[in-house]
Scaffold this motif. Structure first.
Motif, PDB file in Angstrom:
ATOM      1  N   GLN A 184      29.024  56.906  29.382  1.00  9.84           N
ATOM      2  CA  GLN A 184      30.006  56.786  30.515  1.00  9.84           C
ATOM      3  C   GLN A 184      31.312  55.639  30.269  1.00  9.84           C
ATOM      4  OE1 GLN A 184      30.584  58.910  32.549  1.00  9.84           O
ATOM      5  NE2 GLN A 184      28.590  59.879  33.611  1.00  9.84           N
ATOM      6  N   ASP A 185      31.443  55.621  28.996  1.00  8.54           N
ATOM      7  CA  ASP A 185      32.531  54.573  28.464  1.00  8.54           C
ATOM      8  C   ASP A 185      33.472  55.320  27.791  1.00  8.54           C
ATOM      9  OD1 ASP A 185      33.880  52.404  27.885  1.00  8.54           O
ATOM     10  OD2 ASP A 185      32.551  51.478  26.453  1.00  8.54           O
ATOM     11  N   TRP A 186      34.504  55.824  28.505  1.00  7.98           N
ATOM     12  CA  TRP A 186      35.590  56.677  28.121  1.00  7.98           C
ATOM     13  C   TRP A 186      36.570  55.855  27.191  1.00  7.98           C
ATOM     14  CZ3 TRP A 186      34.984  61.702  28.168  1.00  7.98           C
ATOM     15  CH2 TRP A 186      34.055  62.244  28.896  1.00  7.98           C
ATOM     16  N   ASP A 227      42.652  49.594  31.974  1.00 14.63           N
ATOM     17  CA  ASP A 227      41.627  49.210  32.395  1.00 14.63           C
ATOM     18  C   ASP A 227      41.236  50.364  33.804  1.00 14.63           C
ATOM     19  OD1 ASP A 227      39.324  47.468  32.878  1.00 14.63           O
ATOM     20  OD2 ASP A 227      40.301  47.106  34.797  1.00 14.63           O
ATOM     21  N   GLY A 228      39.866  50.785  33.707  1.00 12.08           N
ATOM     22  CA  GLY A 228      39.831  51.990  34.542  1.00 12.08           C
ATOM     23  C   GLY A 228      40.075  53.372  33.924  1.00 12.08           C
ATOM     24  N   THR A 229      39.717  53.446  32.443  1.00 12.93           N
ATOM     25  CA  THR A 229      39.783  54.586  31.836  1.00 12.93           C
ATOM     26  C   THR A 229      39.059  55.713  32.388  1.00 12.93           C
ATOM     27  OG1 THR A 229      39.983  53.152  29.778  1.00 12.93           O
ATOM     28  CG2 THR A 229      39.916  55.518  29.501  1.00 12.93           C
ATOM     29  N   SER A 230      37.738  55.500  33.068  1.00 14.53           N
ATOM     30  CA  SER A 230      37.136  56.751  33.644  1.00 14.53           C
ATOM     31  C   SER A 230      37.918  57.183  34.670  1.00 14.53           C
ATOM     32  CB  SER A 230      35.877  56.188  33.914  1.00 14.53           C
ATOM     33  OG  SER A 230      36.025  55.152  34.980  1.00 14.53           O
ATOM     34  N   GLY A 234      31.078  46.413  40.178  1.00 13.23           N
ATOM     35  CA  GLY A 234      31.296  47.209  39.176  1.00 13.23           C
ATOM     36  C   GLY A 234      30.081  47.548  38.583  1.00 13.23           C
ATOM     37  N   TRP A 235      30.382  48.973  37.935  1.00 12.49           N
ATOM     38  CA  TRP A 235      29.315  49.574  37.417  1.00 12.49           C
ATOM     39  C   TRP A 235      29.645  49.835  35.862  1.00 12.49           C
ATOM     40  CZ3 TRP A 235      28.795  53.730  34.318  1.00 12.49           C
ATOM     41  CH2 TRP A 235      27.604  54.162  34.131  1.00 12.49           C
ATOM     42  N   SER A 236      28.724  49.616  35.005  1.00 10.90           N
ATOM     43  CA  SER A 236      29.021  50.191  33.619  1.00 10.90           C
ATOM     44  C   SER A 236      27.608  50.184  32.938  1.00 10.90           C
ATOM     45  CB  SER A 236      29.886  49.063  32.683  1.00 10.90           C
ATOM     46  OG  SER A 236      28.832  48.042  32.317  1.00 10.90           O
ATOM     47  N   GLY A 237      27.496  51.268  31.820  1.00 12.68           N
ATOM     48  CA  GLY A 237      26.052  51.662  31.299  1.00 12.68           C
ATOM     49  C   GLY A 237      25.676  50.381  30.776  1.00 12.68           C
ATOM     50  N   ARG A 238      26.356  49.061  30.488  1.00 13.57           N
ATOM     51  CA  ARG A 238      25.709  48.084  29.907  1.00 13.57           C
ATOM     52  C   ARG A 238      24.532  47.287  30.755  1.00 13.57           C
ATOM     53  NH1 ARG A 238      31.374  47.574  29.361  1.00 13.57           N
ATOM     54  NH2 ARG A 238      31.690  46.399  31.227  1.00 13.57           N
ATOM     55  N   VAL A 239      24.680  47.597  31.981  1.00 13.81           N
ATOM     56  CA  VAL A 239      23.736  46.990  32.947  1.00 13.81           C
ATOM     57  C   VAL A 239      22.542  47.864  33.338  1.00 13.81           C
ATOM     58  CG1 VAL A 239      23.422  45.731  35.136  1.00 13.81           C
ATOM     59  CG2 VAL A 239      25.505  45.567  33.774  1.00 13.81           C
ATOM     60  N   VAL A 259      44.720  41.716  26.027  1.00 20.91           N
ATOM     61  CA  VAL A 259      45.234  43.083  26.598  1.00 20.91           C
ATOM     62  C   VAL A 259      44.157  43.958  26.840  1.00 20.91           C
ATOM     63  CG1 VAL A 259      45.807  44.293  24.576  1.00 20.91           C
ATOM     64  CG2 VAL A 259      46.939  44.939  26.527  1.00 20.91           C
ATOM     65  N   ASP A 260      44.147  44.540  28.144  1.00 22.76           N
ATOM     66  CA  ASP A 260      43.233  45.717  28.462  1.00 22.76           C
ATOM     67  C   ASP A 260      44.315  47.064  28.632  1.00 22.76           C
ATOM     68  OD1 ASP A 260      41.670  47.963  29.217  1.00 22.76           O
ATOM     69  OD2 ASP A 260      40.384  46.774  30.276  1.00 22.76           O
ATOM     70  N   PRO A 261      44.637  47.966  27.565  1.00 24.52           N
ATOM     71  CA  PRO A 261      45.660  48.906  27.748  1.00 24.52           C
ATOM     72  C   PRO A 261      45.447  49.624  28.724  1.00 24.52           C
ATOM     73  CG  PRO A 261      44.267  49.227  25.945  1.00 24.52           C
ATOM     74  CD  PRO A 261      43.607  47.906  26.246  1.00 24.52           C
ATOM     75  N   TRP A 288      39.113  40.987  28.074  1.00 24.84           N
ATOM     76  CA  TRP A 288      40.147  41.556  28.608  1.00 24.84           C
ATOM     77  C   TRP A 288      40.229  42.501  29.846  1.00 24.84           C
ATOM     78  CZ3 TRP A 288      36.727  42.554  24.293  1.00 24.84           C
ATOM     79  CH2 TRP A 288      35.836  43.397  24.538  1.00 24.84           C
ATOM     80  N   ASP A 289      39.149  42.667  30.720  1.00 24.35           N
ATOM     81  CA  ASP A 289      39.272  43.018  31.848  1.00 24.35           C
ATOM     82  C   ASP A 289      39.621  42.108  32.934  1.00 24.35           C
ATOM     83  OD1 ASP A 289      37.767  45.866  31.472  1.00 24.35           O
ATOM     84  OD2 ASP A 289      36.090  44.697  30.769  1.00 24.35           O
ATOM     85  N   VAL A 290      39.166  40.562  32.591  1.00 24.53           N
ATOM     86  CA  VAL A 290      39.808  39.942  33.612  1.00 24.53           C
ATOM     87  C   VAL A 290      40.735  38.642  33.397  1.00 24.53           C
ATOM     88  CG1 VAL A 290      36.917  39.746  34.196  1.00 24.53           C
ATOM     89  CG2 VAL A 290      37.934  38.173  32.776  1.00 24.53           C
ATOM     90  N   ILE A 311      31.756  41.506  42.399  1.00 17.15           N
ATOM     91  CA  ILE A 311      30.862  40.988  41.048  1.00 17.15           C
ATOM     92  C   ILE A 311      30.821  42.156  40.025  1.00 17.15           C
ATOM     93  CG2 ILE A 311      29.548  39.627  42.914  1.00 17.15           C
ATOM     94  CD1 ILE A 311      26.930  41.459  42.424  1.00 17.15           C
ATOM     95  N   GLU A 312      30.396  41.468  38.969  1.00 16.01           N
ATOM     96  CA  GLU A 312      30.160  42.333  37.785  1.00 16.01           C
ATOM     97  C   GLU A 312      28.983  41.790  36.837  1.00 16.01           C
ATOM     98  OE1 GLU A 312      32.814  45.331  36.435  1.00 16.01           O
ATOM     99  OE2 GLU A 312      31.627  45.876  34.884  1.00 16.01           O
ATOM    100  N   ILE A 313      27.899  42.474  36.645  1.00 14.26           N
ATOM    101  CA  ILE A 313      27.030  41.645  35.874  1.00 14.26           C
ATOM    102  C   ILE A 313      27.408  41.540  34.437  1.00 14.26           C
ATOM    103  CG2 ILE A 313      24.515  41.623  35.026  1.00 14.26           C
ATOM    104  CD1 ILE A 313      25.216  41.200  38.126  1.00 14.26           C
ATOM    105  N   VAL A 314      27.902  42.616  33.834  1.00 13.17           N
ATOM    106  CA  VAL A 314      28.661  42.313  32.499  1.00 13.17           C
ATOM    107  C   VAL A 314      29.983  42.798  32.316  1.00 13.17           C
ATOM    108  CG1 VAL A 314      28.200  42.793  29.927  1.00 13.17           C
ATOM    109  CG2 VAL A 314      26.284  42.437  31.539  1.00 13.17           C
ATOM    110  N   ILE A 315      31.013  42.052  32.157  1.00 10.31           N
ATOM    111  CA  ILE A 315      32.282  42.459  32.023  1.00 10.31           C
ATOM    112  C   ILE A 315      32.936  41.502  30.809  1.00 10.31           C
ATOM    113  CG2 ILE A 315      33.195  40.729  34.057  1.00 10.31           C
ATOM    114  CD1 ILE A 315      34.904  43.016  34.729  1.00 10.31           C
TER     115      ILE A 315
HETATM  116  C1  IPD Z   1      35.986  48.971  32.530  1.00 13.03           C
HETATM  117  C2  IPD Z   1      36.523  49.192  34.065  1.00 13.03           C
HETATM  118  C3  IPD Z   1      35.119  49.074  34.934  1.00 13.03           C
HETATM  119  C4  IPD Z   1      34.222  47.918  34.732  1.00 13.03           C
HETATM  120  C5  IPD Z   1      33.673  48.009  33.227  1.00 13.03           C
HETATM  121  C6  IPD Z   1      34.922  47.797  32.200  1.00 13.03           C
HETATM  122  P1  IPD Z   1      37.748  50.007  30.958  1.00 13.03           P
HETATM  123  O1  IPD Z   1      36.925  48.885  31.732  1.00 13.03           O
HETATM  124  O2  IPD Z   1      36.905  47.911  34.477  1.00 13.03           O
HETATM  125  O3  IPD Z   1      35.569  49.093  36.331  1.00 13.03           O
HETATM  126  O4  IPD Z   1      33.150  47.977  35.616  1.00 13.03           O
HETATM  127  O5  IPD Z   1      32.967  46.895  33.117  1.00 13.03           O
HETATM  128  O6  IPD Z   1      34.359  48.058  30.955  1.00 13.03           O
HETATM  129  O7  IPD Z   1      36.623  50.413  29.832  1.00 13.03           O
HETATM  130  O8  IPD Z   1      38.181  50.855  31.849  1.00 13.03           O
HETATM  131  O9  IPD Z   1      38.864  49.288  30.132  1.00 13.03           O
END
Ligand code: IPD
Length: 266
Positions: free
Chosen positions: A45-47, A93-96, A162-167, A89-91, A215-217, A208-212
């Motif tokens: 789920q990381d597009w 963010d919110g790719t999904s 925030g959700w990601s498959g990393r957590v 840069v995050d080119p 470039w996202d922040v 909150i996000e557990i692993v971010i």
């Molecule tokens: C993601 C988004 C998402 C966050 C993830 C990021 P991406 O970045 O910001 O909201 O929960 O941790 O990886 O992949 O869309 O650049």
């Protein structure tokens, strides 16, 4: 606050705003239509879309031409140049969201002075919104000053996680459970940079996000500081070099939320 910002930083913010504007227009032109995701999976789920690479290359080239002495780090290409000032840069963010033709995504460009975030631009063209900040000189949404919300009562608050498959799912569920036990209204919108910008503008009371990742922040950190939000020590806790936890909130909800989810603010 001194009377005038450093000309070098003020000039960089203006240049960044113009470059990110052009990059955001490019991303809008390339955005897939509504429907199933168009792109490929980097991991669960990381597009990744064609636009991520195109926008990052465009911004990297423009910043190199404008500021050849500055460092550059991108989500897709890693650290390609070093310098005491460094663009992050995050080119997309919110790719999904982007990959499905949705609107909640942005181009995010932060400026670090050594390990200090000093300026940021977040451009969300499908929403018609541009956030800018320069440390010591305020945070703005479409040119108007913004600040964190005044909400004190968790039962009237809105908190995003925030959700990601990393957590691991169990960790996500535990934290979400703790957030909801406070009586808050939960959200999860798929774009960390815009969620942090929402905390800065008062549209959210906490995120909150557990692993971010940095470039996202990077662009959101100066916004949050200038808007009077409280932020956990993301950079000190490993965020400069890898994934780390972040909690950002208005100053009233921050301590309550930090205690509930066991993410210290100091
Ligand atoms: C993601 C988004 C998402 C966050 C993830 C990021 P991406 O970045 O910001 O909201 O929960 O941790 O990886 O992949 O869309 O650049």
């Amino acid at each position: 606050m001194s009377a005038l910002p450093s000309p070098a930083l003020a000039y960089r913010l203006e240049a960044a705003r113009a470059v990110v504007h052009d990059a955001a227009r490019m991303a809008m032109a390339m955005r897939p239509p509504p429907g199933g995701p168009q792109g490929e999976l980097k991991s669960a789920q990381d597009w990744l879309t064609e636009t991520d690479g195109a926008v990052e290359a465009f911004i990297a080239q423009r910043m190199q031409a404008l500021f050849p002495e500055d460092g550059f780090q991108g989500e897709e290409g890693g650290v390609s140049r070093t310098g005491s000032l460094r663009w992050v840069v995050d080119p997309i963010d919110g790719t999904s969201n982007y990959a499905r033709g949705r609107c909640r995504w942005c181009v995010s460009l932060g400026l670090m002075d050594g390990d200090e975030p000093v300026a940021g631009v977040i451009d969300a063209p499908a929403l018609g919104e541009v956030y800018t900040a320069l440390r010591g000189y305020g945070a703005f949404l479409n040119g108007k000053p913004i600040k964190a919300s005044p909400i004190k009562d968790p039962a009237r608050s809105m908190i995003e996680m925030g959700w990601s498959g990393r957590v691991p799912k169990s960790v996500f569920m535990d934290k979400m459970d703790a957030i909801m036990e406070l009586g808050t209204m939960p959200r999860s919108g798929g774009c960390g940079a815009l969620a942090l910008a929402d905390v800065a503008s008062g549209r959210l009371d906490g995120y909150i996000e557990i692993v971010i990742n940095l470039w996202d922040v990077a662009a959101a950190l100066p916004l949050l500081a200038e808007a009077g939000a409280v932020v956990s020590p993301f950079l000190q806790n490993g965020g400069l070099t890898g994934g780390a936890t972040i909690l950002a909130a208005n100053p009233h909800i921050g301590p309550v939320l930090a205690k509930a989810v066991s993410i210290p603010l100091e």
